[in-house]
Motif scaffolding. Structure first.
Motif, PDB file in Angstrom:
ATOM      1  N   MET A  97       0.847  -1.205   0.000  1.00  9.98           N
ATOM      2  CA  MET A  97       0.000   0.000   0.000  1.00  9.98           C
ATOM      3  C   MET A  97       0.881   1.253   0.000  1.00  9.98           C
ATOM      4  O   MET A  97       1.881   1.308   0.711  1.00  9.98           O
ATOM      5  N   ALA A  98       0.523   2.211  -0.826  1.00 14.74           N
ATOM      6  CA  ALA A  98       1.311   3.437  -0.925  1.00 14.74           C
ATOM      7  C   ALA A  98       1.229   4.235   0.377  1.00 14.74           C
ATOM      8  O   ALA A  98       0.248   4.155   1.108  1.00 14.74           O
ATOM      9  N   ASP A  99       2.286   4.999   0.635  1.00 10.52           N
ATOM     10  CA  ASP A  99       2.332   5.853   1.822  1.00 10.52           C
ATOM     11  C   ASP A  99       1.568   7.138   1.523  1.00 10.52           C
ATOM     12  O   ASP A  99       2.038   7.995   0.772  1.00 10.52           O
ATOM     13  N   ILE A 100       0.386   7.280   2.093  1.00 11.88           N
ATOM     14  CA  ILE A 100      -0.469   8.438   1.841  1.00 11.88           C
ATOM     15  C   ILE A 100      -0.154   9.515   2.873  1.00 11.88           C
ATOM     16  O   ILE A 100      -0.367   9.326   4.069  1.00 11.88           O
ATOM     17  N   THR A 101       0.375  10.645   2.410  1.00 11.06           N
ATOM     18  CA  THR A 101       0.755  11.724   3.320  1.00 11.06           C
ATOM     19  C   THR A 101      -0.382  12.744   3.460  1.00 11.06           C
ATOM     20  O   THR A 101      -1.295  12.815   2.630  1.00 11.06           O
ATOM     21  N   ALA A 102      -0.282  13.540   4.514  1.00 14.14           N
ATOM     22  CA  ALA A 102      -1.276  14.593   4.744  1.00 14.14           C
ATOM     23  C   ALA A 102      -1.269  15.613   3.607  1.00 14.14           C
ATOM     24  O   ALA A 102      -2.318  16.152   3.219  1.00 14.14           O
ATOM     25  N   ALA A 103      -0.084  15.879   3.056  1.00 24.45           N
ATOM     26  CA  ALA A 103       0.036  16.832   1.947  1.00 24.45           C
ATOM     27  C   ALA A 103      -0.711  16.333   0.716  1.00 24.45           C
ATOM     28  O   ALA A 103      -1.348  17.110  -0.019  1.00 24.45           O
ATOM     29  N   MET A 104      -0.638  15.016   0.463  1.00 24.92           N
ATOM     30  CA  MET A 104      -1.361  14.437  -0.676  1.00 24.92           C
ATOM     31  C   MET A 104      -2.869  14.564  -0.492  1.00 24.92           C
ATOM     32  O   MET A 104      -3.604  14.888  -1.437  1.00 24.92           O
ATOM     33  N   VAL A 105      -3.314  14.308   0.724  1.00 18.91           N
ATOM     34  CA  VAL A 105      -4.749  14.414   1.019  1.00 18.91           C
ATOM     35  C   VAL A 105      -5.226  15.855   0.842  1.00 18.91           C
ATOM     36  O   VAL A 105      -6.269  16.115   0.241  1.00 18.91           O
ATOM     37  N   LYS A 106      -4.422  16.801   1.349  1.00 16.95           N
ATOM     38  CA  LYS A 106      -4.781  18.218   1.229  1.00 16.95           C
ATOM     39  C   LYS A 106      -4.840  18.652  -0.228  1.00 16.95           C
ATOM     40  O   LYS A 106      -5.754  19.374  -0.653  1.00 16.95           O
ATOM     41  N   ASP A 107      -3.858  18.215  -1.016  1.00 16.80           N
ATOM     42  CA  ASP A 107      -3.828  18.578  -2.427  1.00 16.80           C
ATOM     43  C   ASP A 107      -5.067  18.066  -3.161  1.00 16.80           C
ATOM     44  O   ASP A 107      -5.692  18.799  -3.941  1.00 16.80           O
ATOM     45  N   LEU A 108      -5.431  16.825  -2.879  1.00 15.33           N
ATOM     46  CA  LEU A 108      -6.607  16.245  -3.525  1.00 15.33           C
ATOM     47  C   LEU A 108      -7.879  16.952  -3.064  1.00 15.33           C
ATOM     48  O   LEU A 108      -8.794  17.201  -3.865  1.00 15.33           O
ATOM     49  N   ARG A 109      -7.919  17.273  -1.784  1.00  8.70           N
ATOM     50  CA  ARG A 109      -9.089  17.975  -1.257  1.00  8.70           C
ATOM     51  C   ARG A 109      -9.241  19.357  -1.898  1.00  8.70           C
ATOM     52  O   ARG A 109     -10.343  19.779  -2.249  1.00  8.70           O
ATOM     53  N   ASP A 110      -8.102  20.066  -2.059  1.00 14.90           N
ATOM     54  CA  ASP A 110      -8.143  21.387  -2.694  1.00 14.90           C
ATOM     55  C   ASP A 110      -8.598  21.302  -4.145  1.00 14.90           C
ATOM     56  O   ASP A 110      -9.287  22.198  -4.651  1.00 14.90           O
ATOM     57  N   ARG A 111      -8.207  20.242  -4.822  1.00 17.13           N
ATOM     58  CA  ARG A 111      -8.547  20.092  -6.233  1.00 17.13           C
ATOM     59  C   ARG A 111      -9.998  19.692  -6.466  1.00 17.13           C
ATOM     60  O   ARG A 111     -10.600  20.064  -7.472  1.00 17.13           O
ATOM     61  N   THR A 112     -10.539  18.914  -5.538  1.00 14.10           N
ATOM     62  CA  THR A 112     -11.872  18.337  -5.778  1.00 14.10           C
ATOM     63  C   THR A 112     -12.973  18.886  -4.885  1.00 14.10           C
ATOM     64  O   THR A 112     -14.150  18.795  -5.221  1.00 14.10           O
ATOM     65  N   ASN A 140      -5.966   5.827  -1.169  1.00  9.79           N
ATOM     66  CA  ASN A 140      -5.692   4.430  -0.812  1.00  9.79           C
ATOM     67  C   ASN A 140      -6.174   3.480  -1.901  1.00  9.79           C
ATOM     68  O   ASN A 140      -5.501   2.495  -2.240  1.00  9.79           O
ATOM     69  N   GLU A 141      -7.339   3.776  -2.469  1.00 13.12           N
ATOM     70  CA  GLU A 141      -7.919   2.927  -3.506  1.00 13.12           C
ATOM     71  C   GLU A 141      -7.112   2.960  -4.793  1.00 13.12           C
ATOM     72  O   GLU A 141      -7.155   2.021  -5.599  1.00 13.12           O
ATOM     73  N   THR A 142      -6.375   4.070  -4.998  1.00 13.05           N
ATOM     74  CA  THR A 142      -5.639   4.234  -6.257  1.00 13.05           C
ATOM     75  C   THR A 142      -4.129   4.226  -6.056  1.00 13.05           C
ATOM     76  O   THR A 142      -3.372   4.711  -6.909  1.00 13.05           O
ATOM     77  N   ALA A 143      -3.699   3.661  -4.927  1.00 12.31           N
ATOM     78  CA  ALA A 143      -2.270   3.505  -4.634  1.00 12.31           C
ATOM     79  C   ALA A 143      -1.519   4.834  -4.682  1.00 12.31           C
ATOM     80  O   ALA A 143      -0.370   4.907  -5.137  1.00 12.31           O
ATOM     81  N   GLY A 144      -2.183   5.908  -4.258  1.00 15.22           N
ATOM     82  CA  GLY A 144      -1.525   7.200  -4.178  1.00 15.22           C
ATOM     83  C   GLY A 144      -1.468   7.978  -5.468  1.00 15.22           C
ATOM     84  O   GLY A 144      -0.834   9.044  -5.528  1.00 15.22           O
ATOM     85  N   ASP A 145      -2.113   7.489  -6.530  1.00 11.01           N
ATOM     86  CA  ASP A 145      -2.132   8.181  -7.820  1.00 11.01           C
ATOM     87  C   ASP A 145      -3.186   9.289  -7.758  1.00 11.01           C
ATOM     88  O   ASP A 145      -4.383   9.016  -7.789  1.00 11.01           O
ATOM     89  N   THR A 146      -2.728  10.538  -7.696  1.00 13.86           N
ATOM     90  CA  THR A 146      -3.645  11.664  -7.508  1.00 13.86           C
ATOM     91  C   THR A 146      -4.654  11.789  -8.645  1.00 13.86           C
ATOM     92  O   THR A 146      -5.851  12.012  -8.413  1.00 13.86           O
ATOM     93  N   GLU A 147      -4.179  11.668  -9.891  1.00 18.23           N
ATOM     94  CA  GLU A 147      -5.093  11.809 -11.031  1.00 18.23           C
ATOM     95  C   GLU A 147      -6.152  10.710 -11.011  1.00 18.23           C
ATOM     96  O   GLU A 147      -7.337  10.969 -11.266  1.00 18.23           O
ATOM     97  N   ALA A 148      -5.722   9.502 -10.685  1.00 17.40           N
ATOM     98  CA  ALA A 148      -6.675   8.393 -10.610  1.00 17.40           C
ATOM     99  C   ALA A 148      -7.645   8.610  -9.443  1.00 17.40           C
ATOM    100  O   ALA A 148      -8.825   8.254  -9.526  1.00 17.40           O
ATOM    101  N   ALA A 149      -7.119   9.215  -8.373  1.00 18.50           N
ATOM    102  CA  ALA A 149      -7.967   9.493  -7.216  1.00 18.50           C
ATOM    103  C   ALA A 149      -9.046  10.516  -7.560  1.00 18.50           C
ATOM    104  O   ALA A 149     -10.187  10.419  -7.089  1.00 18.50           O
ATOM    105  N   VAL A 150      -8.681  11.508  -8.383  1.00 14.67           N
ATOM    106  CA  VAL A 150      -9.669  12.494  -8.834  1.00 14.67           C
ATOM    107  C   VAL A 150     -10.794  11.783  -9.587  1.00 14.67           C
ATOM    108  O   VAL A 150     -11.987  12.037  -9.352  1.00 14.67           O
ATOM    109  N   ASP A 151     -10.415  10.882 -10.487  1.00 10.06           N
ATOM    110  CA  ASP A 151     -11.416  10.136 -11.258  1.00 10.06           C
ATOM    111  C   ASP A 151     -12.258   9.250 -10.344  1.00 10.06           C
ATOM    112  O   ASP A 151     -13.471   9.115 -10.544  1.00 10.06           O
TER     113      ASP A 151
END
Length: 308
Positions: free
Chosen positions: A1-16, A28-39
Motif C-alpha cells: 500500500m502506498a504511503d499516503i501523506t497529509a500533503a497528498m490528502v490536502k492537495d486532492l481535497r483542494d482540487r476536488t 488508498n484505492e488508487t495507490a496514491g495516484d492523484t489523477e486516478a484518485a480524482v477520477d
C-alpha cells in the motif's frame, strides 16, 4: 500500500472539494495516484462540491436551540428551498446548532470541529452533503445568547421542523424570578423581535452610522420646510429620536398589543414577580438576509438549453 501523506490528502481535497476522509480513501484505492484518485472521486459523485461552490446559496434553514441558560442560533444556506425539506440537511443544521451551543459562534471553529459519529470535521460533513444532495451549501453564521441567572427563550418563525425555520430568535432574561414567569415573558418578547426586527437593545446600542444617515435624511426634509433655523434643528432631532425609539427593542411598541412599550411590559412583569427582570440580550437571524440573489432570466435559460 502506498504511503499516503497529509500533503497528498490536502492537495486532492483542494482540487476536488471532497471531504478529507473521502480523499484519503480515494488515494488508498488508487495507490496514491492523484489523477486516478480524482477520477475515483468523480465516479463516486464526491468531487462535485468544488464545482458547486460558486453558486449563490441564499435559501436553507435557521437552527435554534436552548440548553439551560445558553442558547444558539445558526444559519446554514442552500441554493433552493427544496433542500430545507431534506432530512439529511435538517439533521446537519440541527447537529451544528447543538455544537454551537457548546463551542460558541465562531464559524471557523465550528467547521474545524469533529462532527459527531464520523471520522471527519463539520467541514468534511458539509462537503459530503454538497456532493450527495447536489447543491452548494454554506455554514454562514452563528450567534450565542447567555445569561448568568434566568432564562434564554427561543422562537422560530416559518418552522420547517422542530427548532428549524426561516427566522430564529433568542432572548436572554436576567432575573431570579420563577422560570414560568420568565419563559412566558421571553416567548412574548421573542415573537415581537421576530416581527419588529429591532436593530439594538436600546438607543445607545444603535449603529452610529445608521443614526447619522437618519440625521442627514431628516435635515434634507427639514431644509425644504422654510422654517426658522432653530425650528429646523428641533425637527432634525425629533426625526432622529423617532428613528431611535422605533428601532431599539426597549422603546418599541409591543406588536401583540399595539400600545405598550417593551420596557413597560418588562417592568410590569418584574413588579408582578417581585424581583428585577432585565433583558440582557437578544439575537434575530433571518435566512438569507444580506445575500445578493442571482436574477435569472428563465426564457434565456430555456433558449440556451435548446441551443437557440
Amino acid at each position: 500500500m502506498a504511503d499516503i501523506t497529509a500533503a497528498m490528502v490536502k492537495d486532492l481535497r483542494d482540487r476536488t472539494g471532497a471531504g478529507m476522509m473521502d480523499c484519503k480513501k480515494a488515494l488508498n484505492e488508487t495507490a496514491g495516484d492523484t489523477e486516478a484518485a480524482v477520477d475515483w472521486l468523480r465516479t463516486k459523485g464526491l468531487a462535485a462540491a468544488a464545482k458547486k461552490a460558486g453558486r449563490t446559496a441564499a435559501e436553507g434553514l435557521i437552527g435554534v436551540t436552548v440548553a439551560g441558560t445558553r442558547g444558539a442560533v445558526v444559519e446554514v444556506n442552500s441554493e433552493t428551498d427544496f433542500v430545507a425539506k431534506n432530512e439529511t440537511f435538517q439533521g446537519f443544521v440541527r447537529t451544528v446548532t447543538q455544537m454551537a451551543a457548546e463551542l460558541g459562534s465562531d464559524v471557523a471553529t465550528l467547521l474545524a470541529a469533529s462532527y459527531p459519529e464520523s471520522d471527519g470535521s463539520v467541514h468534511d460533513k458539509l462537503t459530503h452533503n454538497i456532493a450527495t444532495i447536489g447543491e452548494h451549501q454554506n455554514l454562514r453564521r452563528a450567534a450565542i445568547v447567555e445569561v448568568t441567572q434566568g432564562v434564554v427563550t427561543s422562537y422560530v418563525h416559518n418552522a420547517a421542523a422542530s427548532g428549524l425555520g426561516k427566522i430564529g430568535v433568542l432572548v436572554g432574561l436576567e432575573s431570579s424570578a420563577p422560570a414560568e414567569i420568565l419563559e412566558s415573558l421571553g416567548k412574548q418578547l421573542a415573537m415581537h423581535v421576530a416581527a419588529a426586527n429591532p436593530l439594538a437593545l436600546d438607543e445607545t446600542g444603535l449603529d452610529p452610522v445608521l443614526v447619522e444617515r437618519e440625521r442627514a435624511i431628516a435635515r434634507e426634509k427639514a431644509a425644504v420646510s422654510g422654517k426658522p433655523a432653530e425650528i429646523i434643528e428641533k425637527m432634525i432631532e425629533g426625526g432622529v429620536r423617532k428613528f431611535a425609539q422605533e428601532n431599539a427593542l426597549m422603546t418599541q411598541v409591543l406588536v401583540t398589543d399595539g400600545k405598550s412599550k417593551v420596557a413597560d411590559v418588562v417592568a410590569a412583569a418584574a413588579k408582578a414577580a417581585g424581583v428585577p427582570i432585565a433583558v440582557k440580550a437578544f439575537v434575530r437571524i433571518q435566512l438569507g438576509e444580506g445575500i445578493e440573489k442571482e436574477e435569472k432570466d428563465f426564457a434565456a435559460e430555456v433558449a440556451a438549453a435548446a441551443g437557440l
